[in-house]
Design an enzyme around this catalytic site. Structure first.
Site, short mmCIF file in Angstrom:
data_model
loop_
_atom_site.label_atom_id
_atom_site.label_comp_id
_atom_site.label_asym_id
_atom_site.label_seq_id
_atom_site.Cartn_x
_atom_site.Cartn_y
_atom_site.Cartn_z
N TYR A 1 44.85 -63.38 -52.01
CA TYR A 1 44.44 -62.10 -52.60
C TYR A 1 43.91 -62.29 -54.03
CZ TYR A 1 47.24 -60.07 -48.76
OH TYR A 1 47.78 -59.74 -47.53
N LYS B 1 52.20 -65.63 -49.99
CA LYS B 1 51.96 -66.26 -48.68
C LYS B 1 51.14 -67.55 -48.83
CE LYS B 1 51.53 -61.51 -46.94
NZ LYS B 1 50.69 -60.68 -47.80
N HIS C 1 50.88 -67.30 -43.87
CA HIS C 1 49.99 -66.15 -43.71
C HIS C 1 49.49 -65.96 -42.27
CE1 HIS C 1 47.31 -63.54 -46.49
NE2 HIS C 1 47.37 -62.98 -45.31
N1 LIG Z 1 49.43 -60.60 -43.60
C1 LIG Z 1 48.20 -60.19 -43.38
O1 LIG Z 1 47.40 -60.85 -42.69
C2 LIG Z 1 47.75 -58.88 -43.95
C3 LIG Z 1 46.53 -58.33 -43.55
C4 LIG Z 1 46.17 -57.09 -44.07
C5 LIG Z 1 47.01 -56.44 -44.95
N2 LIG Z 1 48.18 -57.01 -45.36
C6 LIG Z 1 49.09 -56.35 -46.33
O2 LIG Z 1 49.23 -54.97 -46.01
C7 LIG Z 1 48.74 -54.18 -47.08
C8 LIG Z 1 48.11 -52.90 -46.57
O3 LIG Z 1 47.10 -53.14 -45.62
P1 LIG Z 1 45.56 -52.84 -45.87
O4 LIG Z 1 45.28 -53.00 -47.31
O5 LIG Z 1 44.79 -53.65 -44.89
O6 LIG Z 1 45.36 -51.34 -45.40
P2 LIG Z 1 46.10 -49.91 -45.46
O7 LIG Z 1 47.23 -49.90 -46.40
O8 LIG Z 1 46.33 -49.48 -44.05
O9 LIG Z 1 44.91 -49.00 -45.99
C9 LIG Z 1 44.39 -49.13 -47.28
C10 LIG Z 1 43.23 -48.14 -47.38
O10 LIG Z 1 43.75 -46.79 -47.30
C11 LIG Z 1 43.35 -46.05 -48.45
N3 LIG Z 1 44.47 -45.15 -48.78
C12 LIG Z 1 45.64 -45.48 -49.37
N4 LIG Z 1 46.44 -44.40 -49.47
C13 LIG Z 1 45.76 -43.37 -48.93
C14 LIG Z 1 46.07 -41.99 -48.77
N5 LIG Z 1 47.24 -41.49 -49.15
N6 LIG Z 1 45.13 -41.21 -48.18
C15 LIG Z 1 43.95 -41.71 -47.76
N7 LIG Z 1 43.59 -43.01 -47.89
C16 LIG Z 1 44.50 -43.83 -48.48
C17 LIG Z 1 43.08 -47.09 -49.51
O11 LIG Z 1 42.12 -46.60 -50.43
P3 LIG Z 1 42.23 -46.81 -52.03
O12 LIG Z 1 42.82 -48.16 -52.28
O13 LIG Z 1 40.79 -46.71 -52.44
O14 LIG Z 1 43.07 -45.69 -52.55
C18 LIG Z 1 42.49 -48.23 -48.69
O15 LIG Z 1 41.14 -47.99 -48.39
C19 LIG Z 1 47.75 -55.11 -47.79
O16 LIG Z 1 47.44 -54.68 -49.09
C20 LIG Z 1 48.51 -56.40 -47.74
O17 LIG Z 1 49.55 -56.42 -48.70
C21 LIG Z 1 48.57 -58.20 -44.84
#
Ligand SMILES: NC(=O)c1ccc[n+]([C@@H]2O[C@H](COP(=O)([O-])OP(=O)(O)OC[C@H]3O[C@@H](n4cnc5c(N)ncnc54)[C@H](OP(=O)(O)O)[C@@H]3O)[C@@H](O)[C@H]2O)c1
Length: 285
Positions: A53, A78, A111
């Site tokens: 990240y 990770k 990861h």
């Molecule tokens: N281990 C892995 O392979 C892996 C893969 C993916 C993710 N992750 C972890 O999981 C975390 C979350 O997953 P993600 O980042 O993929 O997606 P997510 O949390 O499902 O979605 C993030 C998106 O939703 C928006 N958002 C946040 N709160 C909101 C709300 N209350 N209303 C409307 N839209 C909202 C954000 O926009 P804004 O930021 O513009 O507000 C962003 O575009 C990551 O940050 C990471 O730590 C891990």
């Protein structure tokens, strides 16, 4: 006890993990300190980062800046998907400690299940050594399918306890359109904590009629319905946002409850990842 902002789960390592975590994937380095600080000030106690990240330093600084005692905070990193081997994993843990300036990392994950059997088990050995050296408290995996979990479990059963290590967590994409009953059951049968990443489906399904109607019924937002679903499933949830009001919105999950019929409505029975899915990768990858 009813779920609240301070709810934790006990991991097989013996340590507690806060059920609400703050994800920082795709959070630009330049804003990571500010938004992570805002998250901690808003009540989060858990930050989910990763070497890839590229924001371990500012997210750890933002976490510590809020003045909350270290033992009440929880930080995850990770080993990158292309460094799943013993030597690189050892170096990664050292790098994370250096970058974050933390004396220990609460949770370190592999990861993705890449690197072949030798790479995966070698990287795992490096994590076990990091625990034995006091650098990391708990260890786990991410994006592991049942076949990857079985491989690790079989290997662990052949090792002496101090070499086997304890699998505490599997972090996978999870939401109503991807409920992964096979992986979740395996983890629950082995007392492994399940972490739900992309719990907001990356904001791609906020207009789904089922979410709109449940949001109206409970006087909450679609995002809060999704996050509450994850909590009631018993998962650690990791919403990401760089928007201050959304960071706060995503903590307001404890003044309502989805009833059995709401949970049933959210049982989509589909396999629809919104991002990559290494859980289906063959063991040879
Ligand atoms: N281990 C892995 O392979 C892996 C893969 C993916 C993710 N992750 C972890 O999981 C975390 C979350 O997953 P993600 O980042 O993929 O997606 P997510 O949390 O499902 O979605 C993030 C998106 O939703 C928006 N958002 C946040 N709160 C909101 C709300 N209350 N209303 C409307 N839209 C909202 C954000 O926009 P804004 O930021 O513009 O507000 C962003 O575009 C990551 O940050 C990471 O730590 C891990």
């Amino acid at each position: 006890m009813a779920l609240n902002l301070n709810s934790t789960l006990k991991m097989p390592s013996g340590y507690e993990i806060p059920m609400l975590g703050y994800g920082v994937y795709q959070t630009p380095e330049a804003v990571a300190e500010d938004v992570t600080h805002h998250a901690i000030a808003s009540g989060y106690r858990h930050v989910d980062s990763a070497t890839v990240y590229r924001n371990e330093a500012p997210s750890a600084t933002g976490m510590m800046k809020a003045g909350i005692p270290r033992e009440q905070l929880f930080y995850t990193s990770k080993i990158p998907p292309n460094k799943i081997n013993y030597k690189d994993a050892k170096a990664c843990v050292e790098e994370s400690l250096k970058k974050t300036q933390l004396k220990y990392i609460d949770l370190y994950l592999l990861h993705a299940p890449y690197g072949g059997k030798e790479g995966r088990l070698g990287a795992w050995r490096a994590l076990v050594e990091a625990v034995n050296e006091g650098k990391v408290r708990s260890i786990g995996v991410s994006n592991y399918g049942v076949h990857h979990l079985e491989e690790l479990d079989e290997w662990q059963k052949k090792q002496p306890k101090e070499k086997a290590g304890v699998l505490s967590v599997n972090q996978v994409e999870l939401h109503p359109w991807l409920a992964r009953p096979d992986i979740v059951s395996w983890c629950q049968e082995h007392s492994v904590v399940v972490e739900a990443y992309s719990p907001l489906v990356r904001s791609t399904r906020m207009e789904e009629p089922v979410l709109v109607s449940l949001a109206k019924k409970h006087g909450k937002t679609a995002a809060q319905i999704l996050l509450r679903w994850g909590l009631q499933k018993g998962f650690v949830i990791l919403p990401k946002s760089v928007t201050h009001p959304r960071i706060e919105e995503n903590t307001k999950l404890y003044d309502f409850e989805l009833d059995a019929s709401d949970m049933k409505e959210l049982e989509m029975g589909t396999y629809k990842p919104c991002t990559w899915d290494p859980t289906i990768a063959p063991l040879s990858d």
